[in-house]
Design a protein around this motif. Structure first.
Motif, PDB file in Angstrom:
ATOM      1  N   ASP A  76       0.834  -1.325   0.132  1.00  0.00           N
ATOM      2  CA  ASP A  76       0.053   0.125   0.025  1.00  0.00           C
ATOM      3  C   ASP A  76       0.795   1.276   0.014  1.00  0.00           C
ATOM      4  OD1 ASP A  76      -2.239  -1.638   0.073  1.00  0.00           O
ATOM      5  OD2 ASP A  76      -2.510  -1.327   2.253  1.00  0.00           O
ATOM      6  N   LEU A  77       2.205   1.236  -0.164  1.00  0.00           N
ATOM      7  CA  LEU A  77       3.072   2.399   0.203  1.00  0.00           C
ATOM      8  C   LEU A  77       2.711   3.616  -0.843  1.00  0.00           C
ATOM      9  CD1 LEU A  77       5.440   3.357   1.695  1.00  0.00           C
ATOM     10  CD2 LEU A  77       7.033   2.416   0.052  1.00  0.00           C
ATOM     11  N   GLU A  78       2.366   3.370  -2.072  1.00  0.00           N
ATOM     12  CA  GLU A  78       2.280   4.449  -2.776  1.00  0.00           C
ATOM     13  C   GLU A  78       1.136   5.127  -2.523  1.00  0.00           C
ATOM     14  OE1 GLU A  78       4.765   5.710  -4.502  1.00  0.00           O
ATOM     15  OE2 GLU A  78       5.865   4.173  -3.722  1.00  0.00           O
ATOM     16  N   GLU A  79       0.145   4.774  -2.044  1.00  0.00           N
ATOM     17  CA  GLU A  79      -1.139   5.244  -1.744  1.00  0.00           C
ATOM     18  C   GLU A  79      -1.230   6.013  -0.340  1.00  0.00           C
ATOM     19  OE1 GLU A  79      -1.458   1.863  -2.676  1.00  0.00           O
ATOM     20  OE2 GLU A  79      -1.969   2.369  -4.592  1.00  0.00           O
ATOM     21  N   VAL A  80      -0.205   5.660   0.362  1.00  0.00           N
ATOM     22  CA  VAL A  80      -0.089   6.206   1.929  1.00  0.00           C
ATOM     23  C   VAL A  80       0.399   7.574   1.720  1.00  0.00           C
ATOM     24  CG1 VAL A  80       1.241   6.317   3.949  1.00  0.00           C
ATOM     25  CG2 VAL A  80       0.530   4.045   2.877  1.00  0.00           C
ATOM     26  N   GLY A  81      -0.590   8.689   2.323  1.00  0.00           N
ATOM     27  CA  GLY A  81      -0.565  10.029   2.606  1.00  0.00           C
ATOM     28  C   GLY A  81      -1.233  10.553   1.328  1.00  0.00           C
ATOM     29  N   VAL A  82      -1.210  10.123   0.153  1.00  0.00           N
ATOM     30  CA  VAL A  82      -2.161  10.751  -1.186  1.00  0.00           C
ATOM     31  C   VAL A  82      -3.536  10.435  -0.639  1.00  0.00           C
ATOM     32  CG1 VAL A  82      -2.522  10.490  -3.521  1.00  0.00           C
ATOM     33  CG2 VAL A  82      -0.354   9.886  -2.418  1.00  0.00           C
ATOM     34  N   ASP A  83      -3.919   9.137  -0.295  1.00  0.00           N
ATOM     35  CA  ASP A  83      -5.287   8.994   0.094  1.00  0.00           C
ATOM     36  C   ASP A  83      -5.461   9.238   1.655  1.00  0.00           C
ATOM     37  OD1 ASP A  83      -4.866   6.685   1.234  1.00  0.00           O
ATOM     38  OD2 ASP A  83      -5.350   5.731  -0.490  1.00  0.00           O
ATOM     39  N   THR A  84      -6.643   9.069   2.274  1.00  0.00           N
ATOM     40  CA  THR A  84      -6.835   9.296   3.478  1.00  0.00           C
ATOM     41  C   THR A  84      -7.029   7.907   4.414  1.00  0.00           C
ATOM     42  OG1 THR A  84      -9.266   9.796   3.231  1.00  0.00           O
ATOM     43  CG2 THR A  84      -8.005  11.478   3.198  1.00  0.00           C
ATOM     44  N   TYR A  85      -6.860   7.004   3.781  1.00  0.00           N
ATOM     45  CA  TYR A  85      -7.291   5.488   4.497  1.00  0.00           C
ATOM     46  C   TYR A  85      -6.158   4.395   4.169  1.00  0.00           C
ATOM     47  CZ  TYR A  85      -9.268   4.712  -0.108  1.00  0.00           C
ATOM     48  OH  TYR A  85      -9.318   4.471  -1.605  1.00  0.00           O
ATOM     49  N   HIS A  86      -5.374   4.478   3.449  1.00  0.00           N
ATOM     50  CA  HIS A  86      -4.108   3.536   3.515  1.00  0.00           C
ATOM     51  C   HIS A  86      -3.205   3.857   4.288  1.00  0.00           C
ATOM     52  CE1 HIS A  86      -5.900   2.102  -0.366  1.00  0.00           C
ATOM     53  NE2 HIS A  86      -5.212   1.030  -0.131  1.00  0.00           N
ATOM     54  N   HIS A  87      -2.455   3.050   5.012  1.00  0.00           N
ATOM     55  CA  HIS A  87      -1.279   3.237   5.868  1.00  0.00           C
ATOM     56  C   HIS A  87      -0.129   2.022   5.970  1.00  0.00           C
ATOM     57  CE1 HIS A  87      -3.557   6.048   8.220  1.00  0.00           C
ATOM     58  NE2 HIS A  87      -4.676   4.931   8.156  1.00  0.00           N
ATOM     59  N   THR A  88       1.050   2.364   6.139  1.00  0.00           N
ATOM     60  CA  THR A  88       1.957   1.455   6.014  1.00  0.00           C
ATOM     61  C   THR A  88       1.803   0.492   7.422  1.00  0.00           C
ATOM     62  OG1 THR A  88       3.341   2.934   7.028  1.00  0.00           O
ATOM     63  CG2 THR A  88       3.583   2.684   4.672  1.00  0.00           C
ATOM     64  N   MET A  89       1.944   1.014   8.463  1.00  0.00           N
ATOM     65  CA  MET A  89       1.717   0.246   9.637  1.00  0.00           C
ATOM     66  C   MET A  89       0.134   0.709  10.298  1.00  0.00           C
ATOM     67  SD  MET A  89       1.434   1.286  13.310  1.00  0.00           S
ATOM     68  CE  MET A  89       1.261   0.041  14.399  1.00  0.00           C
ATOM     69  N   PHE A  90      -0.400  -0.523  10.508  1.00  0.00           N
ATOM     70  CA  PHE A  90      -1.749  -0.250  11.013  1.00  0.00           C
ATOM     71  C   PHE A  90      -2.014  -1.318  12.066  1.00  0.00           C
ATOM     72  CE2 PHE A  90      -1.882  -3.006   7.330  1.00  0.00           C
ATOM     73  CZ  PHE A  90      -3.053  -3.887   7.780  1.00  0.00           C
ATOM     74  N   GLU A  91      -3.005  -0.985  12.902  1.00  0.00           N
ATOM     75  CA  GLU A  91      -3.395  -1.939  13.902  1.00  0.00           C
ATOM     76  C   GLU A  91      -4.595  -2.913  13.169  1.00  0.00           C
ATOM     77  OE1 GLU A  91      -3.818  -1.381  18.238  1.00  0.00           O
ATOM     78  OE2 GLU A  91      -3.545   0.838  17.640  1.00  0.00           O
ATOM     79  N   MET A  92      -4.549  -4.115  13.372  1.00  0.00           N
ATOM     80  CA  MET A  92      -5.651  -4.924  12.979  1.00  0.00           C
ATOM     81  C   MET A  92      -6.324  -5.759  14.191  1.00  0.00           C
ATOM     82  SD  MET A  92      -6.943  -6.252   9.798  1.00  0.00           S
ATOM     83  CE  MET A  92      -5.849  -6.662   8.650  1.00  0.00           C
ATOM     84  N   LEU A  93      -7.392  -5.282  14.451  1.00  0.00           N
ATOM     85  CA  LEU A  93      -8.443  -5.771  15.398  1.00  0.00           C
ATOM     86  C   LEU A  93      -8.877  -7.188  14.906  1.00  0.00           C
ATOM     87  CD1 LEU A  93     -10.289  -2.732  16.591  1.00  0.00           C
ATOM     88  CD2 LEU A  93      -8.272  -3.694  17.642  1.00  0.00           C
ATOM     89  N   GLY A  94      -8.668  -8.234  15.549  1.00  0.00           N
ATOM     90  CA  GLY A  94      -9.246  -9.419  15.192  1.00  0.00           C
ATOM     91  C   GLY A  94      -9.552 -10.620  15.987  1.00  0.00           C
ATOM     92  N   ASN A  95     -10.503 -11.305  15.784  1.00  0.00           N
ATOM     93  CA  ASN A  95     -11.027 -12.544  16.406  1.00  0.00           C
ATOM     94  C   ASN A  95     -10.806 -13.802  15.404  1.00  0.00           C
ATOM     95  OD1 ASN A  95     -13.624 -11.005  15.151  1.00  0.00           O
ATOM     96  ND2 ASN A  95     -14.341 -13.077  15.449  1.00  0.00           N
TER      97      ASN A  95
END
Length: 868
Positions: A76-95
């Motif tokens: 997702d690197l090239e989208e990061v910062g250009v859009d408002t919802y992609h990130h390099t590091m993010f938290e994934m809540l999971g069950n």
């Protein structure tokens, strides 16, 4: 408590109430899995459970996982910062459910959490179900549809294709249909004008996926086919940052309290406002995102470097520097100042960031300083390019100076030129192809002989064992075919924790095979052999190379003694940052901000050898509860994932106690001797020690003794030091006499050369070969002639150590009036001697490899002088 922290807590509390075990996040940096560099999904740490390699410890699990998506399939690197919802590091809540509940409960609980706990409006939510795929012979997911229909209107249940609604980890591995939950965050007027269902999975910035429920049913094999997993599982992942945005009612992830502290810091520091200029906004979003990634990667043990995962982190850091350099008008290190914000943001869930803040800051700052210097050099390189920037130059800027192509384009636009993007891409693809060929690994599917999940390592207690081959597969690495074997039990230690894998043999009644290496893939111990046994179903005896193992474990135990000695000598800030333990030497990386003095090295080495002579018995405790181990004071490494039970290695309870899975000596006396080889810097705030022990140290002592005796015999001296000092004194005297002789010779040559000067039209020329063999003397001679002869053009050639050398000096007056350039001229003429060189307009030099070309060169220069 910040609202985002409460959102995270509500998620974990909800699933704990549903009987889920809340487990800690795995490190963001992946070890022991050749298919991954970074954790890119919450399920990574449970991969062996899905594949059936291990029995799941819990039937139900929930967590918040640190994830990084910047390489491989999920990039997702090239989208990061250009859009408002992609990130390099993010938290994934999971069950997760491992062979327990399936679609009914997963769907019901997801709906209840979102609409009853978080109170998200039902009329803003849409869900997708897998529509099926004829090519894969996969049917429509009717079960998921029927369960969703109990909670949401049918028109809000949308069919999704294989691309969006069939989740796969990679080219191989666990997979299955998935059901996504999307939310429409547009203003009411826009929602009335256009139905949100048409915007789902269409990259609309306000209609976004927030949760994915994956129903693991299949395993993708190497040949592309699908097979049913032994049990059905549930794997869900919800982007924490997107969820906060939805609950807080924001139009951008960066407008939530997850990111706003970073944005406010950048506004204050740069004097620029967020929300006014798109380039500035992008730059601030890039920095707010990237500093989190960089901090967690360094925390979990991945330092920036030029290869592998380290290069990915360096690339992210440099992308951030490029943005603040270009758009925030900041030319000094900035990122390291933001590490404290990361520590504060995660203090409730990942307090270790704050604990290691100083170390992370040091590493980041050093990287920034280095790249800012490189940026300046790269910009100077661009300034030397006339006109448009061709593809090769653009690739050189990318490859040598770390310039992303968009930075090169930006600089080119500012100076009114263009960049050959097609040529750049061509060079980039050629590099990628070279890299792919160098690292390609083709892996066949496992051939299972015996179903057995309980594979036992017995190598702590024995170096031999009766074994059966449970499964095998063929691999092709760089064109070389090998086989990987898995045994029911093994004495072979698999490479991990810095310790290399064992080698040895396996033998049956009819054959003997060399075990070339032992590796760990996820938690599977894999033995590498050059050929497949004739009868893989036969009984074998496995034998570890005991001499090699003895040297390895001597080095490993020595690293524990070394670690303790470093902390005693330098301070308790010292922590292990990496290690390599093989049969030849040990390498130990540790946190410390300056080089060690000779006295400190001597003190540490003495302390380690003292502990070796004490012959301290190994105190090994297996399967100790991790909390009990911590209470005992056992040292753990950041970036390592420990289970509920651990192995504790102690050499004197008051000296060294660590969590460790490696092999060790039974008592420290087996190490024999510890000897430093080197101490150096490896990265910002990280030092590296290399040392030898045991047979290698013994060999070193014998070789040094032999060297001393040889020198004594050569010098015919009992006192070696005194003899060497005397030799050095005599050499200095001879050197002084030689310098006097060379100076007198140079003066004689100068007088001879003055007689060869030819007066030309407005200048004097001298083109000659000289009998001098020292480059410094040639330079000195050239400058003396220039100072004594007006308007001089002087080219001299000499032979030194069998190679030709050119010196060209031109009076400043001629450089100005005739626009001659010594640097350019030398480059042209050096071709005659198969050489190259350069310099300034008035003075330049060149060296070459072709002595026979000197005469041609002199003739060419003489001709040029006559014509000018």
């Amino acid at each position: 408590m910040a609202k985002s922290s409460e959102i995270r807590k509500q998620f974990l509390d909800y699933f704990e109430s549903k009987g889920h075990k809340i487990v800690p996040s795995a490190p963001i940096v992946v070890k022991n899995d050749p298919t991954l560099m970074f954790t890119n999904a919450g399920m990574n740490q449970f991969k062996d459970w899905f594949l059936g390699n291990e029995e799941p410890k819990y039937k139900r699990v929930a967590d918040t996982q640190k994830c990084l998506r910047v390489s491989g399939k999920h990039n997702d690197l090239e989208e990061v910062g250009v859009d408002t919802y992609h990130h390099t590091m993010f938290e994934m809540l999971g069950n997760w459910s491992f062979g327990d509940y399936f679609k009914k409960e997963a769907i019901e609980w997801a709906w209840e959490l979102l609409t009853k706990v978080y109170n998200l409006p039902e009329d803003r939510l849409y869900v997708t179900v897998f529509e099926g795929d004829a090519k894969e012979n996969l049917a429509f997911d009717q079960e998921a549809y029927d369960n969703w229909a109990l909670w949401i209107k049918p028109e809000r249940i949308l069919n999704g294709n294989k691309k969006d609604n069939f989740w796969e980890m990679g080219d191989t591995g666990p997979c299955g249909p998935c059901s996504e939950i999307h939310i429409d965050l547009r203003p009411d007027a826009e929602r009335t004008a256009l139905d949100g269902s048409t915007l789902v999975n269409n990259d609309h910035p306000q209609v976004i996926e927030i949760w994915n429920n994956v129903f693991m049913e299949f395993n993708r094999k190497a040949d592309g086919s699908l097979e049913k997993l032994p049990n059905q599982h549930v794997d869900t992942g919800m982007g924490f940052e997107r969820l906060c945005r939805a609950i807080e009612g924001k139009s951008s992830n960066y407008d939530t309290d997850v990111f706003l502290p970073y944005i406010h810091f950048l506004e204050k520091h740069s004097g620029k406002k967020y929300g006014v200029s798109e380039p500035i906004d992008i730059a601030m979003r890039v920095l707010a995102d990237h500093i989190r990634t960089i901090s967690f990667a360094i925390l979990d043990g991945q330092l920036p470097s030029n290869t592998g995962a380290g290069y990915v982190i360096r690339r992210i850091l440099r992308r951030a520097v490029r943005y603040y350099y270009s758009f925030l008008d900041n030319k000094e290190p900035l990122l390291y100042k933001m590490v404290a914000l990361v520590g504060e943001s995660f203090v409730d869930i990942f307090p270790e960031v704050k604990e290691k803040q100083a170390f992370i800051q040091q590493v980041v700052k050093e990287e920034e300083v280095g790249f800012l210097r490189t940026l300046e050099n790269g910009i100077k390189r661009i300034e030397r390019i006339e006109g448009d920037i061709n593809g090769l130059d653009a690739f050189e800027l990318f490859d040598t100076y770390g310039f992303p192509i968009d930075l090169t384009q930006l600089i080119a636009r500012e100076r009114g030129s263009k960049v050959d993007l097609e040529g750049f891409e061509k060079n980039l693809q050629l590099q990628k192809e070279r890299s792919r060929k160098a690292t390609s690994l083709e892996t066949d599917d496992w051939v299972v002989l015996v179903e057995n999940d309980a594979i036992q390592f017995v190598g702590y207690d024995t170096l031999e064992a009766e074994i059966e081959i449970m499964r095998y597969r063929k691999v092709k690495n760089k064109g070389k075919v090998q086989f990987q074997l898995v045994f029911n039990q093994t004495p072979f230690y698999a490479e991990s924790g810095g310790q290399v894998g064992d080698t040895g043999i396996i033998e049956s009644a009819n054959e003997k095979l060399q075990v070339l290496d032992t590796q760990k893939e996820n938690n599977l111990i894999i033995h590498i052999v050059a050929q497949l046994p004739e009868n893989p179903s036969a009984l074998f005896r496995a034998k570890v190379n005991k001499d090699r193992r003895a040297d390895i474990q001597a080095n490993h135990s020595a690293t524990h003694l070394l670690h303790a000695a470093l902390r005693e000598t330098l301070g308790t800030h010292v922590e292990q940052k990496g290690s390599l333990v093989n049969s030849e030497y040990l390498r130990f990386d540790f946190s410390h901000f300056k080089g060690m003095s000779e006295e400190e090295l001597k003190q540490v080495e003495t302390r380690v050898n003292q502990k070796i002579r004490e012959n301290i018995a190994l105190d090994e405790r297996r399967n100790m509860p991790i909390e009990e181990a911590k209470e005992l004071g056992a040292m753990a490494l950041f970036g390592e994932k420990y289970g509920d039970s651990v192995r504790v290695i102690t050499f004197d309870e008051n000296y060294s106690r660590e969590l460790c899975g490696g092999t060790h000596v039974k008592a420290t006396g087996e190490i024999g001797l510890f000897k430093f080889s080197s101490e150096s810097a490896v990265a910002a705030g990280v030092r590296r020690i290399e040392a030898i022990t045991s047979t290698a140290a013994e060999k070193f002592v014998v070789e040094q003794d032999h060297l001393v005796q040889t020198l004594k015999n050569l010098l015919k001296a009992k006192d070696l030091v005194k003899s060497v000092e005397q030799l050095m004194e005599e050499n200095n005297e001879l050197q002084k006499k030689l310098e006097v002789f060379e100076t007198e010779k140079t003066q004689l040559v100068k007088q001879q050369l003055k007689g060869q000067v030819i007066a030309r039209n407005g200048f004097n020329s001298l083109v000659a070969k000289v009998d001098i063999s020292n480059a410094d003397q040639l330079k000195n001679l050239s400058f003396q002639l220039k100072n004594e002869i007006e308007n001089l053009f002087c080219l001299l050639v000499m032979e030194s150590n069998g190679k030709p050398f050119i010196s060209l000096i031109i009076s400043e007056e001629l450089v100005q009036t005739k626009t001659w350039d010594a640097g350019k001229l030398v480059k042209t003429w050096a071709k005659h001697i198969q050489g190259g060189g350069g310099g300034q307009a008035f003075y330049a030099t060149a060296g070459g490899n072709l002595l026979s070309g000197m005469e041609t060169l002199l003739s060419e220069v003489e001709k040029w002088v006559q014509e000018n």
